[in-house]
Design an enzyme around this catalytic site. Structure first.
Site, PDB file in Angstrom:
ATOM      1  N   SER A  66      64.553  41.076  37.181  1.00 45.06           N
ATOM      2  CA  SER A  66      64.105  41.673  36.042  1.00 45.06           C
ATOM      3  C   SER A  66      63.905  40.565  34.875  1.00 45.06           C
ATOM      4  O   SER A  66      63.281  39.797  34.984  1.00 45.06           O
ATOM      5  CB  SER A  66      65.070  42.971  35.636  1.00 45.06           C
ATOM      6  OG  SER A  66      64.682  43.657  34.679  1.00 45.06           O
ATOM      7  N   THR A 505      76.420  44.152  34.427  1.00 47.10           N
ATOM      8  CA  THR A 505      75.549  43.068  34.947  1.00 47.10           C
ATOM      9  C   THR A 505      76.028  41.572  34.918  1.00 47.10           C
ATOM     10  O   THR A 505      75.437  40.736  35.486  1.00 47.10           O
ATOM     11  CB  THR A 505      74.227  43.287  34.593  1.00 47.10           C
ATOM     12  OG1 THR A 505      74.066  42.785  33.100  1.00 47.10           O
ATOM     13  CG2 THR A 505      73.403  44.542  34.830  1.00 47.10           C
TER      14      THR A 505
HETATM   15  C1  16G Z   1      70.608  46.971  34.210  1.00 50.32           C
HETATM   16  C2  16G Z   1      69.778  48.481  34.263  1.00 50.32           C
HETATM   17  C3  16G Z   1      69.504  48.658  32.902  1.00 50.32           C
HETATM   18  C4  16G Z   1      70.811  48.640  31.813  1.00 50.32           C
HETATM   19  C5  16G Z   1      71.295  47.037  31.962  1.00 50.32           C
HETATM   20  C6  16G Z   1      72.492  47.161  31.249  1.00 50.32           C
HETATM   21  C7  16G Z   1      68.743  49.436  35.826  1.00 50.32           C
HETATM   22  C8  16G Z   1      67.460  49.350  36.614  1.00 50.32           C
HETATM   23  N1  16G Z   1      68.893  48.402  34.969  1.00 50.32           N
HETATM   24  O1  16G Z   1      69.470  45.895  33.923  1.00 50.32           O
HETATM   25  O2  16G Z   1      69.130  49.808  32.904  1.00 50.32           O
HETATM   26  O3  16G Z   1      70.323  48.941  30.531  1.00 50.32           O
HETATM   27  O4  16G Z   1      71.521  46.808  33.339  1.00 50.32           O
HETATM   28  O5  16G Z   1      73.086  45.942  31.472  1.00 50.32           O
HETATM   29  O6  16G Z   1      69.502  50.418  36.197  1.00 50.32           O
HETATM   30  P1  16G Z   1      74.965  45.723  31.159  1.00 50.32           P
HETATM   31  O7  16G Z   1      75.543  46.774  31.905  1.00 50.32           O
HETATM   32  O8  16G Z   1      75.002  44.320  31.427  1.00 50.32           O
HETATM   33  O9  16G Z   1      74.795  46.044  29.560  1.00 50.32           O
HETATM   34 MG    MG Z   2      63.348  45.094  34.541  1.00 54.46          MG
END
Ligand code: 16G
Ligand code: MG
Length: 547
Positions: A66, A505
């Site tokens: 992404s 993430t």
């Molecule tokens: C991922 C998610 C996105 C979310 C982000 C939060 C999907 C396809 N993508 O990129 O929606 O806003 O994680 O990231 O679900 P974080 O938990 O690191 O804040």
């Molecule tokens: Mg994306």
């Protein structure tokens, strides 16, 4: 086990790095691309099992990271209707990815097969694709080995956007049914969305060109193909940051995430007052719009603004259609700007609910609604028409030409929206269509409400697992008493709001704050971040810029 007889042999080609453990997070596995070979191989095995558990329905695998840096990569599974993998399988993925040896791997697969009562006689069917990352081809080869090891009937869609792959999966699994979604080909995708767009905008004033920052990712070639089909003069685009060849350029200083996080134009783009701009992220499932006013001040139209624009238009159409039983609702996350939530509730008078961060959570909430619009502030979102809404529309008998027109537009809008997942290209066309129908500039769209000043900070702590939340991530339940501290800080500033959540993430804790003024907002954000740092053994420098 005979069914896994080939696994060990293939697995020997893709050994797991001993010192790394992998986790299937919010958006699948995501980390440094060069470390992911064994994981992607194993996702091939899991995709096959998932397909068998669904009686041979087609499962998707997307290789992408992404908006993350070019050296990263990732992989995620797509369920039969084009939705994210069912949550109960995430644990299986993590376990299978972390099996240390071939024997352990086979044992982990056998456990999944037994727990899900999987019929080995079913031929698994999987489709897959990747984005433009340099590590993509190697990881794709590993995936193909995983698929081959279980005798999968597998088809590659090459290099496409994430939402295109979701679309293909949904098309393949609905072909020949009442829910048929479209042709599972590139031509089918472009024809479906371009066609629905033209149905909405024909006869309206032609929009001025739209400048698209494609993050130097896969959205660049794909949106050019879309524009060729949608045809001038209803869609004139100019693609910027469309270099998918030069190493190091993907998402670098550009893309939806950069623009949203930094609240500024991407590298290489000077905004001309009156012109129209948007940014995709690296795999084109997010979009944000922006413009410069006559003082060259930057204005962002983020996911919240897109959500309110779509909800407004849907609500207007539902009223104009005069059909009983249609009801538009909006799903947001805690990151939604407070003024967007007030606008939806108080001005639009639409129901709104909060979901946890991550597309799957919003999607599931929106599925509970009659017509559910969902967006994350970062620009990922779409709208869903429930089977009940579709049945109501089908049964509607318009009494006037105006009602007939509104019903026709609701159908066209439904066709224009990618209901499987948020899709930058489809969302772009929806926004362009609504603006054309309303005759609005970006500045006029922006007038709906003014964002409260907000700030997002990141705190690195010893162990982010101690952070637990409830109430759609707006309230901390652990560490004990930290929420009381946050509440006390919030109470000090007018229109203050703040929350703390562990990232899904990254190894970090996120702190979001907003308030009536920029100074109060920053003060609040840094005070909360400081409290998190102190309470949880923060690493590096204590966040204290404004104190
Ligand atoms: C991922 C998610 C996105 C979310 C982000 C939060 C999907 C396809 N993508 O990129 O929606 O806003 O994680 O990231 O679900 P974080 O938990 O690191 O804040
Ligand atoms: Mg994306």
């Amino acid at each position: 086990m005979a069914r896994f007889a080939s696994v060990a042999e293939y697995s020997a080609k893709h050994p797991k790095p001993a010192d790394i453990s992998f986790a299937y997070g919010t958006a699948g596995f995501r980390t440094v691309g060069s470390t992911l070979e064994s994981t992607v191989f194993r996702v091939g095995l899991l995709a096959a099992l998932r397909s068998q558990s669904k009686q041979g329905r087609v499962i998707g695998v997307m290789i992408t990271a992404s908006h993350n840096p070019e050296c990263d990569n990732g992989v995620k599974l797509v369920d039969p209707m084009g939705e994210m993998l069912q949550q109960s399988w995430e644990g299986y993925c993590t376990r299978v990815a972390n099996a240390a040896t071939s024997d352990e791997l086979v044992a982990a697969l056998a456990e999944v097969a037994e727990a899900e009562a999987i019929d080995a006689a079913v031929t698994p069917r999987v489709v897959y694709a990747r984005d433009t990352r340099p590590s993509g081809p190697l990881l794709q080869a590993a995936l193909e080995d995983g698929l081959a090891a279980l005798g999968t009937d597998a088809v590659s869609f090459g290099v496409v956007t994430t939402p295109q792959l979701h679309y293909y999966v949904r098309c393949l699994n609905t072909a020949g049914t009442a829910a048929a979604y479209g042709e599972p080909t590139a031509e089918g995708y472009f024809a479906k969305y371009a066609g629905a767009y033209l149905r909405l905008v024909e006869g309206k004033q032609h929009p001025s060109p739209l400048h698209i920052d494609a993050a130097n990712g896969v959205g660049a070639p794909e949106v050019r193909k879309l524009a060729a089909v949608a045809a001038s003069p209803y869609l004139q685009i100019e693609v910027h940051n469309g270099d998918t060849e030069t190493p190091g350029k993907l998402n670098s200083g550009c893309g939806a995430d950069y623009v949203k996080s930094n609240q500024r134009a991407p590298a290489g783009m000077v905004l001309a007052p009156g012109s129209r701009y948007c940014s995709f992220d690296g795999d084109a499932d997010r979009i944000v719009y922006y413009y410069a006013d006559e003082h060259s001040t930057f204005h962002l139209l983020d996911g919240d603004k897109i959500s309110t624009l779509i909800a407004t238009y849907l609500r207007d159409l539902v009223v104009a259609a005069g059909v009983e039983g249609l009801q538009v609702g909006v799903v947001q996350t805690a990151y939604a700007n407070g003024n967007s939530t007030s606008y939806i509730k108080d001005t639009l008078r639409l129901p709104t609910v909060f979901a946890k961060t991550g597309v799957k959570h919003l999607h599931h909430e929106a599925e509970q609604m009659n017509i559910g619009v969902y967006f994350e502030a970062n620009g990922h979102g779409t709208a869903l028409f429930s089977p009940a809404a579709v049945a109501t529309l089908r049964a509607a008998t318009p009494q006037t030409p105006a009602q007939q027109d509104a019903i026709g537009r609701l159908w066209a809008l439904r066709d224009l929206i990618n209901e499987s997942v948020g899709d930058a290209m489809s969302d772009m066309l929806v926004v362009e269509a609504v603006l054309a129908c309303k005759g609005w500039t970006l500045a006029q769209w922006d007038e709906a409400y003014t964002d409260l000043p907000s700030r997002l900070l990141k705190v690195i702590v010893q162990d982010r697992a101690i952070f637990k939340t409830t109430n759609a991530e707006q309230t901390l339940t652990s560490p004990p008493h930290l929420q009381d501290t946050v509440d006390a800080l919030v109470a000090r500033v007018p229109r203050g709001r703040a929350f703390v959540r562990p990232s899904g993430t990254e190894d970090a804790v996120r702190v979001y704050a907003e308030a009536a003024t920029r100074a109060d907002c920053d003060q609040l954000a840094y005070a909360v971040a400081g409290a998190v740092f102190d309470r949880a053994g923060g690493r590096g420098e204590r966040p204290a810029e404004f104190l």
